[in-house]
Design a protein around this motif. Structure first.
Motif, mmCIF file in Angstrom:
data_model
loop_
_atom_site.group_PDB
_atom_site.id
_atom_site.type_symbol
_atom_site.label_atom_id
_atom_site.label_comp_id
_atom_site.label_asym_id
_atom_site.label_seq_id
_atom_site.Cartn_x
_atom_site.Cartn_y
_atom_site.Cartn_z
ATOM 1 N N ILE A 126 0.842 -1.205 0.000
ATOM 2 C CA ILE A 126 0.000 0.000 0.000
ATOM 3 C C ILE A 126 0.872 1.249 0.000
ATOM 4 O O ILE A 126 0.635 2.201 -0.772
ATOM 5 N N ILE A 127 1.881 1.286 0.855
ATOM 6 C CA ILE A 127 2.759 2.448 0.937
ATOM 7 C C ILE A 127 3.481 2.674 -0.387
ATOM 8 O O ILE A 127 3.548 3.804 -0.894
ATOM 9 N N GLU A 128 3.996 1.585 -0.968
ATOM 10 C CA GLU A 128 4.700 1.706 -2.243
ATOM 11 C C GLU A 128 3.764 2.189 -3.348
ATOM 12 O O GLU A 128 4.142 3.004 -4.194
ATOM 13 N N THR A 129 2.543 1.682 -3.338
ATOM 14 C CA THR A 129 1.575 2.082 -4.360
ATOM 15 C C THR A 129 1.232 3.569 -4.245
ATOM 16 O O THR A 129 1.174 4.290 -5.250
ATOM 17 N N VAL A 130 1.005 4.014 -3.009
ATOM 18 C CA VAL A 130 0.670 5.431 -2.797
ATOM 19 C C VAL A 130 1.832 6.314 -3.235
ATOM 20 O O VAL A 130 1.640 7.339 -3.926
ATOM 21 N N CYS A 131 3.034 5.958 -2.855
ATOM 22 C CA CYS A 131 4.200 6.743 -3.256
ATOM 23 C C CYS A 131 4.341 6.768 -4.774
ATOM 24 O O CYS A 131 4.667 7.813 -5.371
ATOM 25 N N CYS A 132 4.106 5.629 -5.401
ATOM 26 C CA CYS A 132 4.198 5.551 -6.864
ATOM 27 C C CYS A 132 3.137 6.422 -7.532
ATOM 28 O O CYS A 132 3.423 7.147 -8.493
ATOM 29 N N LEU A 133 1.907 6.379 -7.019
ATOM 30 C CA LEU A 133 0.821 7.195 -7.590
ATOM 31 C C LEU A 133 1.119 8.687 -7.451
ATOM 32 O O LEU A 133 0.909 9.466 -8.389
ATOM 33 N N TYR A 134 1.596 9.067 -6.271
ATOM 34 C CA TYR A 134 1.944 10.477 -6.070
ATOM 35 C C TYR A 134 3.080 10.890 -6.995
ATOM 36 O O TYR A 134 3.081 11.998 -7.551
ATOM 37 N N GLY A 135 4.074 10.023 -7.122
ATOM 38 C CA GLY A 135 5.189 10.348 -8.002
ATOM 39 C C GLY A 135 4.746 10.556 -9.432
ATOM 40 O O GLY A 135 5.148 11.523 -10.090
ATOM 41 N N ILE A 136 3.899 9.651 -9.926
ATOM 42 C CA ILE A 136 3.394 9.778 -11.304
ATOM 43 C C ILE A 136 2.564 11.052 -11.453
ATOM 44 O O ILE A 136 2.713 11.809 -12.423
ATOM 45 N N LEU A 137 1.675 11.299 -10.478
ATOM 46 C CA LEU A 137 0.796 12.469 -10.546
ATOM 47 C C LEU A 137 1.593 13.768 -10.546
ATOM 48 O O LEU A 137 1.383 14.646 -11.397
ATOM 49 N N PHE A 138 2.518 13.902 -9.609
ATOM 50 C CA PHE A 138 3.268 15.144 -9.494
ATOM 51 C C PHE A 138 4.215 15.372 -10.667
ATOM 52 O O PHE A 138 4.365 16.489 -11.150
ATOM 53 N N VAL A 139 4.858 14.313 -11.140
ATOM 54 C CA VAL A 139 5.751 14.468 -12.291
ATOM 55 C C VAL A 139 4.958 14.856 -13.527
ATOM 56 O O VAL A 139 5.356 15.746 -14.297
ATOM 57 N N TYR A 140 3.826 14.206 -13.725
ATOM 58 C CA TYR A 140 2.987 14.527 -14.887
ATOM 59 C C TYR A 140 2.474 15.970 -14.800
ATOM 60 O O TYR A 140 2.524 16.725 -15.784
ATOM 61 N N ALA A 141 1.984 16.359 -13.615
ATOM 62 C CA ALA A 141 1.446 17.711 -13.452
ATOM 63 C C ALA A 141 2.535 18.760 -13.636
ATOM 64 O O ALA A 141 2.329 19.787 -14.296
ATOM 65 N N ALA A 142 3.708 18.517 -13.054
ATOM 66 C CA ALA A 142 4.807 19.476 -13.189
ATOM 67 C C ALA A 142 5.260 19.583 -14.637
ATOM 68 O O ALA A 142 5.513 20.686 -15.144
ATOM 69 N N ALA A 143 5.372 18.450 -15.316
ATOM 70 C CA ALA A 143 5.796 18.469 -16.716
ATOM 71 C C ALA A 143 4.786 19.217 -17.584
ATOM 72 O O ALA A 143 5.165 19.981 -18.481
ATOM 73 N N SER A 144 3.499 19.019 -17.325
ATOM 74 C CA SER A 144 2.465 19.721 -18.099
ATOM 75 C C SER A 144 2.582 21.221 -17.913
ATOM 76 O O SER A 144 2.422 21.987 -18.872
ATOM 77 N N LYS A 145 2.863 21.652 -16.682
ATOM 78 C CA LYS A 145 2.999 23.088 -16.416
ATOM 79 C C LYS A 145 4.224 23.655 -17.117
ATOM 80 O O LYS A 145 4.171 24.722 -17.734
ATOM 81 N N LEU A 146 5.352 22.975 -16.984
ATOM 82 C CA LEU A 146 6.594 23.495 -17.541
ATOM 83 C C LEU A 146 6.612 23.470 -19.063
ATOM 84 O O LEU A 146 7.198 24.354 -19.696
ATOM 85 N N LEU A 147 5.964 22.481 -19.663
ATOM 86 C CA LEU A 147 5.914 22.414 -21.117
ATOM 87 C C LEU A 147 5.034 23.500 -21.716
ATOM 88 O O LEU A 147 5.224 23.902 -22.861
ATOM 89 N N ASP A 148 4.043 23.946 -20.954
ATOM 90 C CA ASP A 148 3.179 25.051 -21.387
ATOM 91 C C ASP A 148 3.234 26.133 -20.320
ATOM 92 O O ASP A 148 2.221 26.588 -19.812
ATOM 93 N N PHE A 149 4.477 26.543 -19.989
ATOM 94 C CA PHE A 149 4.700 27.404 -18.832
ATOM 95 C C PHE A 149 4.011 28.751 -18.960
ATOM 96 O O PHE A 149 3.403 29.240 -18.013
ATOM 97 N N GLU A 150 4.099 29.376 -20.131
ATOM 98 C CA GLU A 150 3.532 30.710 -20.291
ATOM 99 C C GLU A 150 2.023 30.685 -20.068
ATOM 100 O O GLU A 150 1.464 31.564 -19.403
#
Length: 512
Positions: free
Chosen positions: A11-35
């Motif tokens: 459970i702990i590993e799954t939660v950490c993995c989900l958060y990692g995927i979510l945050f990396v995806y969200a951050a990448a989306s922001k930075l790729l369309d930063f303006e």
């Protein structure tokens, strides 16, 4: 016991993995369309004042937390950080939906396609997952370490207080101490338009049922449209006395028709019906460049004093003289071009508003030109940026270079001032400025900026002048007279959200 430990670890590993995927995806989306992300964040009613900092800080935090979740030694701290950040995102969405005057859009990727409620529950699910993972983590052997529940409580209080402070401080900064950050609530809906065939018309005024246009190429013609712009009637106005060299400009205020010529200081008055005739009611000595009628027997003009500087004056038709009001227009450079602006009259509040063209200031007076207050617009140009030259032979003063226009045109109605801005604010899209004009809305009482909206160009032509009549904006764009539907409710937070829901302008509010 081994099975339970394995499930807990999974459970702990799954939660950490989900958060990692979510945050990396969200951050990448922001930075790729930063303006685009920064522009949308700048329009947030909660975070707009801090968009410059947060547009970088949020994706950086998301990436750092994602990396730390992969390191066993700091995973616990990273999960607390993830829990707090996601709780703040959730509180942000809830606050925008329930307490904000409008809902911005500042998500990235597929998250932007979620509905408001879905995204709120999505965030809540991740908050619960982080809390569950922290509660399932094995306790540390150190006696000084706190149990997860108090730490979760501290993180929750800290995160919620941070969002509350951001909301209160940003609202104050944007609406009272603005640093040129606009809040775009929505765009009004164009409901009617009339093709005039030419772009030489000007708005001559309105009454309870009609909008009136004049045309300097046919000075005696006054065109009348019904409020839905379906019916048109052209009237030939006949002055009783015509002075040589005069070129009349029409004004319709309620049932009264006025005709003026500032170079020849004469004012005609008649009825906006029947024979459409006008007779002289005032012939004075003050030349003027602008005039606003405050009643059937009174007007306010911008004229010239003995030094050739612009000045505001009140006219009573029973007297040939005008009462000059020195000091209202404040000289910065030459007293002529630097004080140039537009005179408005709010028929509901009985206030005169003078909006400067080249500086961020408005003068508010009563109908007799007694100063009430000096308001400001949200841009930062407090001194006119103009260059004036004087011809040696004639002594005439001219603008030596194109001036920086702060405010193009304006209108006033029901205590609100609508200003067509000439300057792009912080965190705004350059593409939008090529497609639309920006109208900033202010509350006259209290010097408060409310919000802004777009009026889109037609066939490449932008809005050149407009009036606001009850809940409609009538404007001239190219060859068209257009009618945009406004709403009285748009000046209240709940009303704006209701209008958005009806108009389909449902923009999503998250930042994660």
């Amino acid at each position: 016991m081994k099975i339970k430990s394995a499930i807990r670890y999974l459970i702990i590993e799954t939660v950490c993995c989900l958060y990692g995927i979510l945050f990396v995806y969200a951050a990448a989306s922001k930075l790729l369309d930063f303006e685009n992300f920064r522009v949308q964040l700048g329009q947030s009613p909660i975070l707009g004042a801090f968009a410059g900092l947060l547009s970088w800080l949020v994706p950086i935090l998301e990436i750092l937390i994602s990396l730390c979740l992969c390191i066993p030694q700091v995973r616990r701290v990273a999960l607390y950080a993830a829990f707090t950040l996601m709780l703040m995102f959730t509180a942000y969405i809830y606050t925008v939906l329930h307490y904000s005057s409008f809902v911005p859009c500042s998500c990235g990727g597929v998250l932007e396609d979620m509905g408001w409620t879905v995204h709120l529950y999505f965030n809540l699910l991740f908050v619960i997952l982080a809390a569950a993972a922290l509660l399932l983590m094995p306790s540390r052997p150190s006696r000084r370490s706190l149990s997860p529940l108090p730490l979760l409580a501290y993180c929750s209080v800290g995160g919620l207080l941070t969002v509350a402070l951001l909301y209160l401080s940003s609202d104050t900064i944007i609406h009272k101490h603005n640093t040129f950050i606009r809040s775009f609530a929505f765009s009004p809906q164009k409901v009617h338009e009339a093709n005039l065939g030419y772009n030489s018309y000007y708005l001559a005024g309105s009454n309870a049922s009609s909008i009136f246009l004049g045309n300097p190429t046919v000075p005696s013609l006054l065109s009348e449209f019904d409020s839905q712009l379906n019916k048109r009637a052209d009237h030939r106005v006949v002055p009783d006395t015509v002075y040589p060299g005069s070129s009349l400009h029409f004004h319709v205020i309620g049932d009264h028709l006025f005709a003026t010529d500032g170079n020849i200081p004469v004012i005609y008055r008649g009825k906006a019906s029947g024979a459409w005739r006008a007779a002289p009611v005032w012939l004075g000595h003050l030349r003027y460049t602008q005039i606003k009628f405050t009643g059937p027997d009174h007007a306010v003009v911008r004229g010239y004093n003995h030094e050739g500087e612009s000045i505001l004056a009140a006219i009573d038709f029973s007297s040939a003289d005008a009462t000059l009001h020195e000091g209202l227009l404040q000289r910065q450079i030459d007293g002529l071009f630097d004080v140039d602006g537009i005179v408005l009259y709010d028929t509901h509040t009985k206030e005169i508003i003078y909006v400067y063209y080249y500086r961020n200031e408005m003068i508010i007076t009563d109908s007799h030109l007694t100063l009430l207050r000096r308001n400001t617009t949200i841009d930062t140009i407090s001194k006119a940026q103009i260059e004036v030259a004087q011809l040696r032979k004639s002594g005439d003063r001219l603008l030596a270079a194109p001036p920086l226009t702060v405010n193009h045109s304006a209108a006033a109605d029901h205590g609100y001032i609508f200003v067509q801005s000439g300057l792009m604010g912080r965190f705004e899209s350059k593409e939008m400025w090529q497609e639309a004009s920006v109208i900033d809305v202010y509350q006259s009482e209290g010097n408060r900026y409310l919000f802004s909206f777009y009026v889109y160009h037609i066939d490449g032509s932008k809005l050149r002048s407009f009036i606001v009549k009850d809940n409609h904006l009538y404007g001239l764009i190219g060859n068209y007279l257009v009618d945009y539907q406004l709403h009285d409710a748009m000046f209240s937070p709940k009303g704006v959200r209701a209008i958005q829901a009806v108009s389909g302008n449902r923009r999503k509010p998250g930042i994660e």
